[in-house]
Design an enzyme around this catalytic site. Sequence first.
Site, short mmCIF file in Angstrom:
data_model
loop_
_atom_site.label_atom_id
_atom_site.label_comp_id
_atom_site.label_asym_id
_atom_site.label_seq_id
_atom_site.Cartn_x
_atom_site.Cartn_y
_atom_site.Cartn_z
N HIS A 70 0.63 -1.12 0.02
CA HIS A 70 -0.20 -0.11 -0.01
C HIS A 70 0.88 1.41 -0.07
O HIS A 70 2.07 1.24 0.31
CB HIS A 70 -0.84 0.06 1.20
CG HIS A 70 -0.56 0.11 2.53
ND1 HIS A 70 0.47 -0.98 2.96
CD2 HIS A 70 -0.45 0.93 3.38
CE1 HIS A 70 0.91 -0.55 4.38
NE2 HIS A 70 0.35 0.57 4.40
N HIS A 72 1.57 4.02 1.86
CA HIS A 72 2.10 4.95 3.11
C HIS A 72 3.52 4.91 2.98
O HIS A 72 4.18 3.87 2.55
CB HIS A 72 1.62 4.04 4.31
CG HIS A 72 0.14 4.42 4.62
ND1 HIS A 72 -0.50 3.58 5.58
CD2 HIS A 72 -0.86 5.22 4.34
CE1 HIS A 72 -1.72 4.13 5.66
NE2 HIS A 72 -1.94 5.14 4.69
N ASP A 74 5.78 4.83 4.97
CA ASP A 74 6.98 4.02 5.68
C ASP A 74 7.01 2.69 5.14
O ASP A 74 7.73 1.56 5.42
CB ASP A 74 6.38 3.72 7.10
CG ASP A 74 4.97 3.03 7.39
OD1 ASP A 74 4.14 3.60 6.54
OD2 ASP A 74 4.89 2.31 8.36
N HIS A 75 6.09 2.38 3.88
CA HIS A 75 6.21 1.10 3.21
C HIS A 75 6.90 1.40 1.58
O HIS A 75 7.23 0.34 1.20
CB HIS A 75 5.00 0.55 2.94
CG HIS A 75 4.15 0.08 4.15
ND1 HIS A 75 4.13 -1.45 4.64
CD2 HIS A 75 3.75 0.77 5.19
CE1 HIS A 75 3.93 -1.36 5.77
NE2 HIS A 75 3.37 -0.01 6.36
N HIS A 128 -7.56 -0.63 5.51
CA HIS A 128 -6.40 0.14 6.03
C HIS A 128 -6.14 1.45 4.85
O HIS A 128 -6.13 2.53 5.23
CB HIS A 128 -5.12 -0.41 6.22
CG HIS A 128 -4.19 0.30 6.59
ND1 HIS A 128 -4.06 0.79 7.91
CD2 HIS A 128 -2.95 0.70 6.38
CE1 HIS A 128 -2.74 1.53 8.04
NE2 HIS A 128 -2.25 1.33 7.06
N ASP A 149 -0.37 -3.93 6.35
CA ASP A 149 -1.00 -3.39 7.61
C ASP A 149 -2.48 -3.55 7.54
O ASP A 149 -3.00 -3.16 8.43
CB ASP A 149 -0.79 -1.77 7.50
CG ASP A 149 0.65 -1.42 7.98
OD1 ASP A 149 1.24 -2.13 8.19
OD2 ASP A 149 0.80 -0.14 7.95
N HIS A 187 4.51 -4.53 10.85
CA HIS A 187 4.80 -3.82 12.22
C HIS A 187 4.89 -4.84 13.28
O HIS A 187 4.25 -5.87 13.44
CB HIS A 187 3.64 -2.75 12.48
CG HIS A 187 3.77 -1.61 11.61
ND1 HIS A 187 4.74 -0.57 11.86
CD2 HIS A 187 3.22 -1.41 10.54
CE1 HIS A 187 4.43 0.20 10.65
NE2 HIS A 187 3.62 -0.12 9.74
#
Length: 275
Positions: A70, A72, A74-75, A128, A149, A187
Amino acid sequence: HSSSRRIDIGTQVLTIRGMDIIPIPAFRDNYIWLVHDGRHALVVDPGDATPVEEALREHGLTLTAILVTHHHPDHTGGIGALVASHRVPVYGPARESIAGVVHAVADGDEIHLPAPALTLRVLDVPGHTAGHVAYVGMDIEPGLVFCGDTLFSAGCGRLFEGTPAQLGRSLARLAALPPDTRVYCTHEYTLSNLAFARAAEPDNAERDAWAAHCETLRARGEPTLPSTIARERAINPFLRCEQPGVIEAVAAQAGSRPQDALECLAALRAWKDRF
């Protein structure tokens, strides 16, 4: 210094068909998953290029592919730098706009990677984010899923873009995978999720045993992942919204009894957001 990134992951490393799957810690609590056959590697959700480059150097690996679940940061934050130095294909969700993705994938698509030799099926699992996907390993025992996530051990992702109904369908699709499927989420939230799970379903002996095991793992600096679908069905309140104990806890918290599993899931997610 690269050696500081090496984690003794004990029994948590999964070897399939001569391939190892190892977690690369990133940021505060992310894992970038690296799958390698001793020579070639793919990475899943590289939010940061630096620890990936360190792991490739440390293990003497050539990067061959990047998978993204996805959008975001941090990915996805490491994609640009990795592609600039490695020029590898990047697979990501068709329904999200992610810089660097050249192979847009959607539900039911199959990805055939020559090295490391792996075939993955794409599952749409929105909630999410609007276009979130998961990657399910095909024709391997035990199975595996890189679920980003959407599903965590003892938890699930926040609803940033989707609806409770979407999340419910996505979690049901993941829960329907074979019980021994290894769950690679991105995570290290397991201990905090388990604290909420104790409130959401006070009487669950299997959950308490898993929590004790995870406390031991974390005390040794080891990840709590991968989990399995069977374990998550047994301990994860978000997969247990038909269970009387979860329904009663949600009713006590919300002040009214949920009418069905979807209403229970929505109330459970709202409770977790403020827990």
